[in-house]
Scaffold this motif. Sequence first.
Motif, PDB file in Angstrom:
ATOM      1  N   THR A 168      -8.477  -2.040   8.330  1.00 21.11           N
ATOM      2  CA  THR A 168      -9.537  -2.736   7.585  1.00 21.11           C
ATOM      3  C   THR A 168      -8.998  -3.860   6.701  1.00 21.11           C
ATOM      4  O   THR A 168      -9.771  -4.519   6.012  1.00 21.11           O
ATOM      5  CB  THR A 168     -10.317  -1.741   6.708  1.00 21.11           C
ATOM      6  N   GLY A 169      -7.671  -4.055   6.677  1.00 16.81           N
ATOM      7  CA  GLY A 169      -7.124  -5.203   5.959  1.00 16.81           C
ATOM      8  C   GLY A 169      -6.148  -4.886   4.857  1.00 16.81           C
ATOM      9  O   GLY A 169      -5.571  -5.809   4.262  1.00 16.81           O
ATOM     10  N   ASP A 170      -5.912  -3.589   4.542  1.00 15.24           N
ATOM     11  CA  ASP A 170      -5.003  -3.257   3.447  1.00 15.24           C
ATOM     12  C   ASP A 170      -3.558  -3.653   3.747  1.00 15.24           C
ATOM     13  O   ASP A 170      -2.734  -3.737   2.832  1.00 15.24           O
ATOM     14  CB  ASP A 170      -5.051  -1.753   3.150  1.00 15.24           C
ATOM     15  N   GLY A 171      -3.239  -3.868   5.028  1.00 13.62           N
ATOM     16  CA  GLY A 171      -1.883  -4.235   5.389  1.00 13.62           C
ATOM     17  C   GLY A 171      -1.605  -5.727   5.345  1.00 13.62           C
ATOM     18  O   GLY A 171      -0.487  -6.151   5.646  1.00 13.62           O
ATOM     19  N   PHE A 172      -2.616  -6.526   4.987  1.00 11.32           N
ATOM     20  CA  PHE A 172      -2.442  -7.978   4.919  1.00 11.32           C
ATOM     21  C   PHE A 172      -2.350  -8.431   3.458  1.00 11.32           C
ATOM     22  O   PHE A 172      -3.067  -7.906   2.595  1.00 11.32           O
ATOM     23  CB  PHE A 172      -3.602  -8.684   5.612  1.00 11.32           C
ATOM     24  N   PRO A 173      -1.488  -9.379   3.167  1.00 13.21           N
ATOM     25  CA  PRO A 173      -1.307  -9.810   1.774  1.00 13.21           C
ATOM     26  C   PRO A 173      -2.532 -10.539   1.234  1.00 13.21           C
ATOM     27  O   PRO A 173      -3.246 -11.223   1.967  1.00 13.21           O
ATOM     28  CB  PRO A 173      -0.093 -10.742   1.848  1.00 13.21           C
ATOM     29  N   SER A 174      -2.736 -10.401  -0.075  1.00  7.17           N
ATOM     30  CA  SER A 174      -3.812 -11.123  -0.760  1.00  7.17           C
ATOM     31  C   SER A 174      -3.328 -12.439  -1.344  1.00  7.17           C
ATOM     32  O   SER A 174      -4.128 -13.292  -1.721  1.00  7.17           O
ATOM     33  CB  SER A 174      -4.409 -10.255  -1.873  1.00  7.17           C
ATOM     34  N   LYS A 175      -2.016 -12.605  -1.423  1.00  2.46           N
ATOM     35  CA  LYS A 175      -1.420 -13.866  -1.892  1.00  2.46           C
ATOM     36  C   LYS A 175      -0.026 -13.992  -1.291  1.00  2.46           C
ATOM     37  O   LYS A 175       0.718 -13.011  -1.226  1.00  2.46           O
ATOM     38  CB  LYS A 175      -1.341 -13.916  -3.418  1.00  2.46           C
TER      39      LYS A 175
END
Length: 655
Positions: free
Chosen positions: A606-613
């Motif tokens: 769901t996206g927790d493995g992708f960086p936010s910055k």
Amino acid sequence: MKPLITIFFTISLLLLLLHIPISISQVPAPAPIPDSSLCNGIFLSYIYTTGKKLPPHLKNPLSQPYSFESILSIINNDVDQLKSWKIFVGFNHNEFLVSASNAILADGTTLPAKVGNGTVFAGFPTSDLKSAIETAGDLNQMSVQIALLGTQFGVNAINGSQTPMPTNISLAMDGFSCLSPTMEAKNVMNVCCVKDPDSKLNVTVEEFLPRRNGDLTMDYDVLRSNDNEYSAKVTIANHNPLGRLDYWRLSWDWMREEFIMNMQGAHTSVGDPNDCIYGRQADYYKDLDFSTVLSCKKRPTIVDLPRSRANDSQVGLIPFCCRNGTLLPTSMDASKSISAFQLTVKKMPPDLNKTQLVPPQNWQINGTLNPDYECGPPLRVSPSQFADPSGLPFNRTAVASWQVVCNITQPKESKPRCCVSFSAYYNNSVIPCPTCACGCPRNPSQTCSATAPAILLPPNAALVPFDNRTSKVREWARIRRQSLPDPMPCGDNCGVSINWHIQSDYRRGWSARITLFNWGETDFADWFTAVQFKKATPGFEAAYSFNGSASLDGNTTIFMQGLEGLNYLMAEQDAAKPSKDPRVPGKQQSVISFTKKQTPDINIVTGDGFPSKVIFNGEECSLPTIFPSSSVRIDAAMSIWSILTALVVLVLTQQ
């Protein structure tokens, strides 16, 4: 004929005797001093004096230019001196400021400049204002008047018959509180600012201002002073753990017609004595050989020297010099976070005195693919101390010292210089960097669309320059039965791109692969990248080809840099067969492993493995707005590869 000549000379003599000027030009009367008697603090006043419509005369009233002249005043009615005063003026008519007497722009911008969103003025040459107590009420030492000249737009369309006034004026200094401005007349705005009793800052200033903190600081220390020249040392220090400069370029304005005789540890980008030869400098220094002068530019640009000149007896031998313009963050190497150089400055009349020292103003510094910095004016601080060159155990004190504080800023019109793409083992497509992430062509509609969203890429397309991806993208869209826009979206136009790929996800952990691509013409030595997550960082285990740590800013950021031999991100270069194959970007890559022990609720899909910055060399990169979907069928080969990768990572973590 002779009677006419006699009459002419007689009239001229009478005019001289009567002190009647022949010229019709008149010196403008000084602006009236505003009444500040009711303010027991710092009194500010803005008086709009005149304005007129300017050509061209446009049909659109919002675009019509008007000139304006105003007087901005500051009076110190407080009991203490006011050191290094700064005033905010809330311009709101798209003002273009042409000149300002007795002040400079506090952000280091050189006039003329756009100030339509408001600006802060700093005092120059009078930056300190004494009190009435210590001057017996001498307004010349207590106050400053700033004559402003500029251009406004759409004045009548916005205000009708009203005078185009700023929205606000206030003291832009910590420790003071300003009341709401009052309108004494339609063209007069006043405000009184007093010390804030709730402020923890002590605004009762000593002889020198305290040194301040910032993302980057620059010290201007005068080491030796004679009547007509002085020697100064400039020290640039990087204090931000993620800030950095590559190939830095420093510029400033000389305010008193000074010029640079020579330098050690750095050099001006252009050596040009012509401004001196054709200026006042040649008249005063008649015996000086100006061919030996380094720079006579009012605003020189200074660049660092290469590492090979560090021990050069003529231009090197300055501690912390000659880093090829690289300032690393302290988190990488504190010894490489400082850069320094020395210069000899020639002065001009009337400043021919050992103690008459004026530092340059309007400092600006920038690098290649680095964050933007906004620098304040030089502030007089206590003299710096340096170890005696003889090696004896005592320090020598500078003649005078000033500090310039710079902080990372993000101007509204600025664009990132790097971008990130997302991909995952459970989806065949790469989500590329956004369209025009780092800017677009001036007329994008002629060749590409600046508004069309970026198109999904096949994995192999991320390895080639944007101009060579078209055929791959069209074929990928055909296979996926997706339509393509016409015209096609523009590229991201970023010098560096980073791909973050989710490589595996299993019960006890997961892994990712990070790949850095350099599409530019500049090599990056000692590069670094930092990735920030909302949940994943506590589970960080290792970066196998990079040196990685998760010790920054509250356990949310993973900091990575290249190991020895992998710390150089090469520029783009020709392929082995340039006539056939596209150019090849510089590339660095590493696998990163994570455990789920500290993050049991993490959901990679769901996206927790992708960086936010993501930050590269101090510059925040543009990110995609969506994550790869898990609804797409996984190829059998990709599944096997992911399982094998997960097993390898699991074995490595057990060792």
